[in-house]
Design a protein around this motif. Structure first.
Motif, mmCIF file in Angstrom:
data_model
loop_
_atom_site.group_PDB
_atom_site.id
_atom_site.type_symbol
_atom_site.label_atom_id
_atom_site.label_comp_id
_atom_site.label_asym_id
_atom_site.label_seq_id
_atom_site.Cartn_x
_atom_site.Cartn_y
_atom_site.Cartn_z
ATOM 1 N N VAL A 128 0.866 -1.177 0.000
ATOM 2 C CA VAL A 128 0.000 0.000 0.000
ATOM 3 C C VAL A 128 0.903 1.227 0.000
ATOM 4 O O VAL A 128 1.760 1.375 0.870
ATOM 5 C CB VAL A 128 -0.918 0.008 1.246
ATOM 6 C CG1 VAL A 128 -1.780 1.253 1.268
ATOM 7 C CG2 VAL A 128 -1.771 -1.254 1.279
ATOM 8 N N ARG A 129 0.718 2.100 -0.998
ATOM 9 C CA ARG A 129 1.546 3.302 -1.114
ATOM 10 C C ARG A 129 0.656 4.534 -1.080
ATOM 11 O O ARG A 129 -0.299 4.632 -1.840
ATOM 12 C CB ARG A 129 2.346 3.265 -2.407
ATOM 13 C CG ARG A 129 3.396 2.182 -2.437
ATOM 14 C CD ARG A 129 4.150 2.158 -3.778
ATOM 15 N NE ARG A 129 5.186 1.141 -3.777
ATOM 16 C CZ ARG A 129 4.999 -0.121 -4.127
ATOM 17 N NH1 ARG A 129 3.807 -0.516 -4.515
ATOM 18 N NH2 ARG A 129 5.992 -0.986 -4.091
ATOM 19 N N TYR A 156 0.104 -0.190 13.780
ATOM 20 C CA TYR A 156 0.185 -0.740 12.432
ATOM 21 C C TYR A 156 -1.213 -0.925 11.833
ATOM 22 O O TYR A 156 -1.476 -0.522 10.707
ATOM 23 C CB TYR A 156 0.941 -2.076 12.433
ATOM 24 C CG TYR A 156 0.882 -2.774 11.108
ATOM 25 C CD1 TYR A 156 1.728 -2.410 10.070
ATOM 26 C CD2 TYR A 156 -0.074 -3.762 10.863
ATOM 27 C CE1 TYR A 156 1.645 -3.022 8.836
ATOM 28 C CE2 TYR A 156 -0.159 -4.380 9.635
ATOM 29 C CZ TYR A 156 0.702 -4.004 8.626
ATOM 30 O OH TYR A 156 0.598 -4.600 7.397
ATOM 31 N N ARG A 157 -2.120 -1.526 12.587
ATOM 32 C CA ARG A 157 -3.478 -1.778 12.073
ATOM 33 C C ARG A 157 -4.198 -0.472 11.746
ATOM 34 O O ARG A 157 -4.872 -0.363 10.717
ATOM 35 C CB ARG A 157 -4.280 -2.592 13.087
ATOM 36 C CG ARG A 157 -3.874 -4.070 13.115
ATOM 37 C CD ARG A 157 -4.853 -4.925 13.913
ATOM 38 N NE ARG A 157 -4.967 -4.515 15.300
ATOM 39 C CZ ARG A 157 -4.174 -4.937 16.273
ATOM 40 N NH1 ARG A 157 -3.196 -5.782 16.002
ATOM 41 N NH2 ARG A 157 -4.345 -4.522 17.518
ATOM 42 N N VAL A 158 -4.067 0.538 12.592
ATOM 43 C CA VAL A 158 -4.726 1.829 12.355
ATOM 44 C C VAL A 158 -4.130 2.482 11.109
ATOM 45 O O VAL A 158 -4.866 2.974 10.242
ATOM 46 C CB VAL A 158 -4.596 2.749 13.588
ATOM 47 C CG1 VAL A 158 -5.038 4.169 13.254
ATOM 48 C CG2 VAL A 158 -5.407 2.190 14.760
ATOM 49 N N LEU A 159 -2.806 2.489 11.005
ATOM 50 C CA LEU A 159 -2.152 3.117 9.846
ATOM 51 C C LEU A 159 -2.532 2.401 8.563
ATOM 52 O O LEU A 159 -2.831 3.040 7.545
ATOM 53 C CB LEU A 159 -0.634 3.131 10.038
ATOM 54 C CG LEU A 159 0.162 3.855 8.953
ATOM 55 C CD1 LEU A 159 -0.233 5.327 8.864
ATOM 56 C CD2 LEU A 159 1.648 3.719 9.230
ATOM 57 N N LEU A 160 -2.550 1.073 8.585
ATOM 58 C CA LEU A 160 -2.940 0.307 7.402
ATOM 59 C C LEU A 160 -4.371 0.637 6.994
ATOM 60 O O LEU A 160 -4.655 0.874 5.820
ATOM 61 C CB LEU A 160 -2.775 -1.202 7.648
ATOM 62 C CG LEU A 160 -3.171 -2.109 6.489
ATOM 63 C CD1 LEU A 160 -2.309 -1.839 5.259
ATOM 64 C CD2 LEU A 160 -3.056 -3.579 6.915
ATOM 65 N N TYR A 161 -5.272 0.697 7.954
ATOM 66 C CA TYR A 161 -6.660 1.024 7.669
ATOM 67 C C TYR A 161 -6.760 2.414 7.018
ATOM 68 O O TYR A 161 -7.438 2.590 6.000
ATOM 69 C CB TYR A 161 -7.500 0.974 8.949
ATOM 70 C CG TYR A 161 -8.914 1.464 8.722
ATOM 71 C CD1 TYR A 161 -9.875 0.635 8.153
ATOM 72 C CD2 TYR A 161 -9.279 2.780 9.045
ATOM 73 C CE1 TYR A 161 -11.157 1.098 7.913
ATOM 74 C CE2 TYR A 161 -10.556 3.239 8.817
ATOM 75 C CZ TYR A 161 -11.501 2.394 8.238
ATOM 76 O OH TYR A 161 -12.777 2.854 8.012
ATOM 77 N N LEU A 162 -6.076 3.391 7.615
ATOM 78 C CA LEU A 162 -6.128 4.758 7.074
ATOM 79 C C LEU A 162 -5.533 4.823 5.661
ATOM 80 O O LEU A 162 -6.096 5.474 4.786
ATOM 81 C CB LEU A 162 -5.391 5.718 8.016
ATOM 82 C CG LEU A 162 -6.061 5.962 9.370
ATOM 83 C CD1 LEU A 162 -5.136 6.765 10.282
ATOM 84 C CD2 LEU A 162 -7.397 6.643 9.203
ATOM 85 N N ALA A 163 -4.424 4.134 5.450
ATOM 86 C CA ALA A 163 -3.778 4.163 4.132
ATOM 87 C C ALA A 163 -4.650 3.484 3.080
ATOM 88 O O ALA A 163 -4.739 3.971 1.939
ATOM 89 C CB ALA A 163 -2.412 3.492 4.218
ATOM 90 N N GLN A 164 -5.278 2.369 3.438
ATOM 91 C CA GLN A 164 -6.124 1.670 2.478
ATOM 92 C C GLN A 164 -7.372 2.459 2.136
ATOM 93 O O GLN A 164 -7.985 2.230 1.090
ATOM 94 C CB GLN A 164 -6.513 0.301 3.028
ATOM 95 C CG GLN A 164 -5.378 -0.683 3.028
ATOM 96 C CD GLN A 164 -5.734 -2.004 3.715
ATOM 97 O OE1 GLN A 164 -6.526 -2.039 4.635
ATOM 98 N NE2 GLN A 164 -5.104 -3.072 3.257
ATOM 99 N N ASN A 165 -7.760 3.371 2.994
ATOM 100 C CA ASN A 165 -8.962 4.166 2.763
ATOM 101 C C ASN A 165 -8.663 5.612 2.446
ATOM 102 O O ASN A 165 -9.557 6.467 2.518
ATOM 103 C CB ASN A 165 -9.886 4.049 3.988
ATOM 104 C CG ASN A 165 -10.419 2.663 4.131
ATOM 105 O OD1 ASN A 165 -11.276 2.237 3.369
ATOM 106 N ND2 ASN A 165 -9.877 1.915 5.068
ATOM 107 N N ALA A 166 -7.430 5.905 2.110
ATOM 108 C CA ALA A 166 -7.040 7.305 1.792
ATOM 109 C C ALA A 166 -7.567 7.702 0.424
ATOM 110 O O ALA A 166 -7.776 6.927 -0.443
ATOM 111 C CB ALA A 166 -5.525 7.433 1.836
#
Length: 166
Positions: A128-129, A156-166
């Motif tokens: 995810v970029r 990590y889980r919060v950041l991944l969620y935010l990045a995937q939904n950016a």
């Protein structure tokens, strides 16, 4: 695109760095002449391409041993001082993904890197970029501008969620 140059010859390394740095695809171009240091650095820092070359009398390292066993997934481009098919086969067998015989025109090398960049863009590697942020869900690692960022599992889980939904 992040590129690591692991080239024995300091003049060649600087020539490559200066030309590749001017290309629009090159976000970061770094040089590390020692192979084991380069492998350790590539393990902790995400690179798209690693360019390798050794002195004429020294074979390229075993990519599988020095880089792949550390989990480095970067594309490996080997520069070799021979245009014989046997030397090229040896470099592929050592673990390189691409081979360019030296001497070559710097424009040919940059064209090869552009072709690799197009393939990288067109593959879904799961990373995810978002801007300078990269998250590798398979390895559960996060990089910002190529620097590995230690996170707690919750962060990590919060950041991944935010990045995937950016």
């Amino acid at each position: 695109m992040r590129i690591l140059i692991n080239v024995y010859d300091a003049d060649l390394a600087e020539l490559l760095r200066s030309h590749i740095s001017r290309e629009p695809f090159a976000d970061t171009v770094e040089c590390v002449p020692d192979t084991l240091e380069a492998a350790a650095y590539a393990e902790s820092t995400s690179f798209d391409i690693i360019i390798l070359s050794k002195h004429r009398s020294i074979p390229l390292p075993s990519i599988d041993e020095d880089f792949r066993e550390r989990g480095v997934k970067s594309r490996m481009l080997g520069l070799i001082y021979s245009d014989s098919w046997k030397a090229q086969v040896d470099v592929f067998d050592a673990g390189c993904d691409y081979v360019i015989p030296l001497p070559c025109d710097i424009e040919v090398l940059c064209a090869q890197i552009r072709a690799i960049e197009r393939r990288i863009r067109n593959t879904n590697d799961g990373v995810v970029r978002v801007g300078c942020l990269e998250i590798n869900p398979h390895r559960k690692r996060v990089w910002v501008s190529g620097e590995l960022i230690p996170l707690t599992p919750q962060e990590y889980r919060v950041l991944l969620y935010l990045a995937q939904n950016a």
